[in-house]
Design a protein around this motif. Structure first.
Motif: not given
Length: 491
Positions: A421-425, A220-228, A1-7
């Motif tokens: 709590g994961l999110c994928f766009v 970490s707490e810096v990232f809210s588990q949202r991915y592209y 799965m090609k998923a990249y972090p969204l900040f």
């Protein structure tokens, strides 16, 4: 799965602080790396311009503009800078001083109107470095006038924005922004940029790494588990559909479908048929209508079909063998049996279309649950109307964790939010899919992956990628039936 972090904006700022305060990066280094990455990513574009105009703000986005202007000048391009005001940050001031020393022409923004009469229309490449993704609030009248002037001017053959198009704020229907032709996202992929369109077309965005510790801080707490999600190659998906010579029908996937109200029989036919045509081992269809049963058997006499209201579903021996249970294609309302349905932990219930319940519904407390609403059904489910992916996420996240469900919000940009709590766009608008029946195809494809043991995120990802391959069809506006035949032919 090609998923990249969204900040998010705040997460990006936290990364910047971490890089500076903990890792010891000077702010000028990060700004210089950003400018250098944009320069190299667009070398062919720069060479097409007679002049490059930088419109810069007073913050970090403006500093990126000064740094880029300095590189372009030193590499032989003609550059002019138009500033909103003097830079406020030390790193921005440093690059502004380099531009001054290099003799780059720097004017206040008010000089634009005077310079306009000297320049040939369509000869200027504009770089928008006014406001970054950190902007929130109301645009000043002066800035609104500048945005309007830029958008209406005939001078610019291309407009490139750094990090974000100045003025854009996701979810605001009256958002006024520079109509960028592309956006260069610096250091992080930006959550707030998702869904940015001009003339109903997604504006291309390109990510440029500048050394932020994205992987280090991803959990970490810096990232809210949202991915592209980036589309999977079809060649990587097709092997999942192949049957082994030693396999039997249950190892190739078993699914149970419930749907097909009067007048909507085609929906359950599409959903269950694509499951079979993609190599599914065995299916059974429950339907409340005898006419649906007759249509299904007419299409294929080998089908297993039962007429009923679903109240005895769990007593059917096939129920426990089905890893995917799909309820909804062709239904006009949510069936009562869903409230008390009991599943095994390795079973997944997909609730689609008319089976999407109203706000306050009770969900089964076993197995896994995936709801697949479009915008109207999402409003009915949650009681909240959402006009952007960002606002849908804010509603879906607490809903999913509270009810222990997963939601695939289907729109021109789709959003998967999971119960943990994961999110994928999925940002791949496809006009071909804006037709009746494509949602039923998607549901059947998702069920196919679920039936062979893939989890919900992977099943949705592979299904969206596979269905998106209909872009290659020669028909401009194919029907869902045409798509079914085409996808079957891909195997």
């Amino acid at each position: 799965m090609k998923a990249y972090p969204l900040f998010t904006n705040s997460e990006s700022r936290a990364l910047d602080r971490y890089a500076h305060d903990v890792l010891g990066y000077p702010q000028t280094t990060l700004m210089g790396m950003a400018a250098l990455s944009v320069f190299h990513a667009n070398e062919d574009l720069w060479s097409t311009a007679e002049e490059i105009w930088m419109i810069v703000g007073t913050g970090g986005n403006g500093g990126d503009g000064y740094a880029l202007a300095n590189i372009l000048h030193e590499e032989g391009h003609i550059v002019r800078i138009f500033k909103m005001d003097d830079p406020k940050r030390e790193d921005s001031q440093f690059y502004a001083s380099l531009c001054n020393r290099a003799g780059i022409e720097i004017n206040f923004i008010s000089a634009l109107a005077e310079v306009e009469i000297e320049v040939e229309p369509g000869s200027i490449l504009l770089v928008d470095a006014i406001l970054g993704t950190g902007f929130q609030g109301i645009l000043t009248e002066d800035l609104l006038e500048i945005i309007e002037w830029i958008n209406e001017s005939s001078l610019f053959f291309y407009k490139l924005s750094l990090d974000s198009a100045t003025g854009f704020q996701a979810g605001l229907p009256e958002s006024h922004s520079i109509e960028a032709d592309s956006i260069e996202e610096l250091g992080t992929r930006k959550w707030e940029n998702i869904g940015f369109t001009i003339d109903e077309q997604i504006v291309p965005r390109y990510y440029e790494s500048i050394g932020f510790p994205i992987r280090t801080l991803e959990s970490s707490e810096v990232f809210s588990q949202r991915y592209y999600w980036e589309k999977a190659d079809i060649d990587s998906i097709l092997p999942f559909f192949k049957r082994k010579a030693t396999s039997h029908k249950y190892t190739n996937g078993a699914a149970l479908f419930y749907g097909g109200s009067l007048g909507m029989q085609g929906a359950i036919l599409l959903s269950s048929s694509i499951f079979q045509h993609l190599g599914g081992g065995i299916t059974k269809v429950y339907t409340p209508e005898e006419s649906t049963r007759d249509l299904l058997l007419q299409d294929d006499p080998s089908r297993m079909v039962t007429v009923g209201d679903g109240s005895g579903l769990e007593m059917d021996p096939f129920f426990k063998k089905a890893k995917a249970i799909v309820v909804g294609p062709g239904l006009t309302k949510s069936p009562d049996f869903l409230k008390s349905l009991t599943m095994d932990e390795d079973q997944t219930l997909v609730i689609d279309a008319g089976a999407i319940p109203d706000l306050g519904a009770v969900f089964p407390n076993s197995g896994s649950i995936l709801l697949t609403p479009h915008a109207g059904e999402f409003e009915r489910l949650t009681g909240v109307k959402c006009n952007s992916i960002q606002s849908a996420y804010q509603v879906a996240l607490p809903f999913c964790t509270k009810h222990n469900v997963n939601i695939l919000f289907k729109s021109f940009v789709s959003l998967l939010v999971t119960n943990d709590g994961l999110c994928f766009v999925w940002e791949s608008p496809n006009a071909m899919l804006a037709t009746m029946g494509t949602g039923d195809l998607l549901t059947g494809i998702i069920a196919r992956f679920l039936s062979i043991g893939h989890d919900i995120p992977n099943s949705v990802y592979f299904a969206l990628s596979f269905l998106d391959s209909v872009r290659e069809m020669p028909e401009t506006y194919p029907t869902a039936g045409d798509m079914l035949k085409y996808l079957k032919g891909k195997l």
